[in-house]
Each structure stands twice: as structure tokens, then as C-alpha cells.
Design a protein around this motif. Sequence first.
Motif, PDB file in Angstrom:
ATOM      1  N   ASP A 293       0.836  -1.212   0.000  1.00  0.00           N
ATOM      2  CA  ASP A 293       0.000   0.000   0.000  1.00  0.00           C
ATOM      3  C   ASP A 293       0.869   1.260   0.000  1.00  0.00           C
ATOM      4  O   ASP A 293       0.477   2.284   0.521  1.00  0.00           O
ATOM      5  CB  ASP A 293      -0.954  -0.005   1.205  1.00  0.00           C
ATOM      6  N   GLY A 294       2.044   1.162  -0.577  1.00  0.00           N
ATOM      7  CA  GLY A 294       2.908   2.328  -0.706  1.00  0.00           C
ATOM      8  C   GLY A 294       3.851   2.512   0.461  1.00  0.00           C
ATOM      9  O   GLY A 294       4.655   3.434   0.466  1.00  0.00           O
ATOM     10  N   ARG A 295       3.800   1.628   1.457  1.00  0.00           N
ATOM     11  CA  ARG A 295       4.674   1.765   2.624  1.00  0.00           C
ATOM     12  C   ARG A 295       6.117   1.381   2.275  1.00  0.00           C
ATOM     13  O   ARG A 295       6.349   0.549   1.414  1.00  0.00           O
ATOM     14  CB  ARG A 295       4.140   0.917   3.785  1.00  0.00           C
TER      15      ARG A 295
ATOM     16  N   TRP B 134       0.846   3.086   9.521  1.00  0.00           N
ATOM     17  CA  TRP B 134       0.206   4.356   9.138  1.00  0.00           C
ATOM     18  C   TRP B 134      -0.233   5.140  10.371  1.00  0.00           C
ATOM     19  O   TRP B 134      -0.243   6.366  10.350  1.00  0.00           O
ATOM     20  CB  TRP B 134      -0.977   4.120   8.186  1.00  0.00           C
TER      21      TRP B 134
ATOM     22  N   ARG C  98       1.763   8.081  11.714  1.00  0.00           N
ATOM     23  CA  ARG C  98       1.851   9.314  10.913  1.00  0.00           C
ATOM     24  C   ARG C  98       0.702  10.267  11.229  1.00  0.00           C
ATOM     25  O   ARG C  98       0.559  11.296  10.583  1.00  0.00           O
ATOM     26  CB  ARG C  98       1.847   8.981   9.405  1.00  0.00           C
ATOM     27  N   GLN C  99      -0.139   9.916  12.187  1.00  0.00           N
ATOM     28  CA  GLN C  99      -1.283  10.776  12.525  1.00  0.00           C
ATOM     29  C   GLN C  99      -0.815  12.070  13.208  1.00  0.00           C
ATOM     30  O   GLN C  99       0.188  12.056  13.913  1.00  0.00           O
ATOM     31  CB  GLN C  99      -2.224  10.047  13.486  1.00  0.00           C
TER      32      GLN C  99
ATOM     33  N   GLU D 276       2.744  15.227   0.766  1.00  0.00           N
ATOM     34  CA  GLU D 276       2.663  13.836   1.253  1.00  0.00           C
ATOM     35  C   GLU D 276       1.339  13.608   1.968  1.00  0.00           C
ATOM     36  O   GLU D 276       0.687  12.578   1.806  1.00  0.00           O
ATOM     37  CB  GLU D 276       3.742  13.590   2.305  1.00  0.00           C
ATOM     38  N   MET D 277       0.954  14.591   2.808  1.00  0.00           N
ATOM     39  CA  MET D 277      -0.268  14.436   3.600  1.00  0.00           C
ATOM     40  C   MET D 277      -1.483  14.402   2.691  1.00  0.00           C
ATOM     41  O   MET D 277      -2.387  13.576   2.870  1.00  0.00           O
ATOM     42  CB  MET D 277      -0.379  15.561   4.635  1.00  0.00           C
TER      43      MET D 277
ATOM     44  N   ALA E 257      -1.567  13.456  -0.366  1.00  0.00           N
ATOM     45  CA  ALA E 257      -1.541  12.179  -1.102  1.00  0.00           C
ATOM     46  C   ALA E 257      -2.094  11.045  -0.243  1.00  0.00           C
ATOM     47  O   ALA E 257      -2.657  10.084  -0.753  1.00  0.00           O
ATOM     48  CB  ALA E 257      -0.116  11.864  -1.547  1.00  0.00           C
ATOM     49  N   ARG E 258      -1.956  11.163   1.083  1.00  0.00           N
ATOM     50  CA  ARG E 258      -2.482  10.125   1.991  1.00  0.00           C
ATOM     51  C   ARG E 258      -3.926  10.405   2.378  1.00  0.00           C
ATOM     52  O   ARG E 258      -4.497   9.690   3.188  1.00  0.00           O
ATOM     53  CB  ARG E 258      -1.641  10.094   3.274  1.00  0.00           C
TER      54      ARG E 258
ATOM     55  N   GLN F 105      -4.931  13.059   4.053  1.00  0.00           N
ATOM     56  CA  GLN F 105      -5.032  13.805   5.319  1.00  0.00           C
ATOM     57  C   GLN F 105      -5.248  15.282   4.992  1.00  0.00           C
ATOM     58  O   GLN F 105      -4.611  15.816   4.096  1.00  0.00           O
ATOM     59  CB  GLN F 105      -3.745  13.671   6.134  1.00  0.00           C
TER      60      GLN F 105
END
Length: 227
Positions: free
Chosen positions: A69-71, A84, A87-88, A156-157, A159-160, A162
Motif C-alpha cells: 500500500d505504498g509503505r 500508518w 503518521r497521525q 505527502e499528507m 496524497a495520503r 489527510q
Amino acid sequence: MDGPAASGKSTVGARVAARLGYLYFDTGVMYRAVTWAALDRDIPIEDEAAVTDLAFRLRIEVLPPTVADGRQYTVLADGQDITWAIRQPEVDRGVSPVSAYAGVREALVAQQRRIGQEGGVVMVGRDIGTVVFPEAEVKIYLDASPEERARRRHREMLARGQEASYEEVLADLKRRDGLDSSRAIAPLRPAPDAVIVDSTSLTIEEVVARVLEIVQKALEAACCYGA
Ligand code: DC
């Protein structure tokens, strides 16, 4: 390899490690794992004794990706996948105070030294060249302007999935830079013999090429020293 948040350490570190056939290890993950576990167990971040005790007890594992999943890697805390979750934003907020605790650093630095003692590793963090491996063969301090780092982190955020504004991300980065560089123990700063690479106006591939050049020179110097 050390440097402030979002300076590109993890992307560059992972690519350099792949090119050299070395293990890549991001030590920030460990401070994040302890912070996540404290929040998860309702341990107040201000409770230094309880957070320190947790750092000594928590089993943190960093493995090759177990899900596509991209990790970059999989992070387990006592067997639970927290890749994941660490990263919150709540973890971003709590991790600077947690990483300023002497006992937390003692617990995690001991594990980092075990992981790196055989060599063949690109280790990334804030104090690798100054504290964890002051004898490292190559030390890189990767920097970039706060604005450029905020742009990268914001992208990045998004893209996730967030939500956050660029201004919020910039303010948070500056706050964390301040805490990380002003703490009493192992503050963020380049080792005296680190090579400083400013990535503000470089592409990732350019930074990777520059780091590989530095590694190559160090290897040549090591090979022929005294010969
Ligand atoms: O690199 P990162 O943003 O994932 O790191 C998270 C936090 O952990 C950061 O605020 C500082 C801390 N950290 C540290 O104190 N020492 C390290 N070697 C790595 C990270």
C-alpha cells in the motif's frame, strides 16, 4: 544521516541504502511508536516515568513491507501493525516531548546500536552522527528551508488523504524544529565531521547522487589510508 523533519532523509536514505545493498533504518519510527503506544494506552505524554517504562517494555519491529500500500516498511508494536497510525497528527504533536525524555532515548538508542553494530546500514534520525554512531564512516546532515520542507510534507499528507493547510504544516514543522534542536539531550545538530547537504533546490535523484559520491570518497579514503 541526520536532519530536520521533512528534509528528505527517509526518501534519500532508502534509495541510497538500496543502491549500496545496505539495510535502511529510520529511527524516527521508534520514537513515533512509543508516542503512539502511550496515546493508545491513555498514558499522559507528560508522565515521563510511565512513558519511559513503556519505551523499555514495548517491542518495536521494523520489517520489509507486509502490505503493498505504498509503505517503505512495516512497523509493529507488540505485534500490532502501526505503520500508518504513527503518521497521525496526534503522534506528530506528541513525539517531540517523548523524544526529549532521557530514559526513552536510552531505551531506543540501545536498540539502534544493536541494529547498526554490524555495519552495512543507512541509519536516519536526528542524533545518529552525534550520539548513536559517532564513529560512523560517513555522516550526512540533510537540510532544506522550512518552506520547502513544509511544501513536501503538505504534498505527502494530501496524497495520503489527510487534510491540513500549508500554513498549519509550516507552523508545525517550525515548532518541532525548535523543540528538536533546543532539547537538553541529543539535540538536532550536525556532527562536527558531517557533510551538510542542502536539498532545497535539488531533486531527490540529485541528492542521492551527491550522497553516493560522498560515500564513494569515504570508501576510497578508507581503503587507501596508510597504504
Ligand atoms: O523523523 P521523524 O519526523 O519521523 O521523527 C519523529 C520525531 O522523533 C522527531 O520530532 C524527533 C524524534 N527523533 C529523535 O529525537 N531522534 C532520532 N534519532 C529520530 C527522531
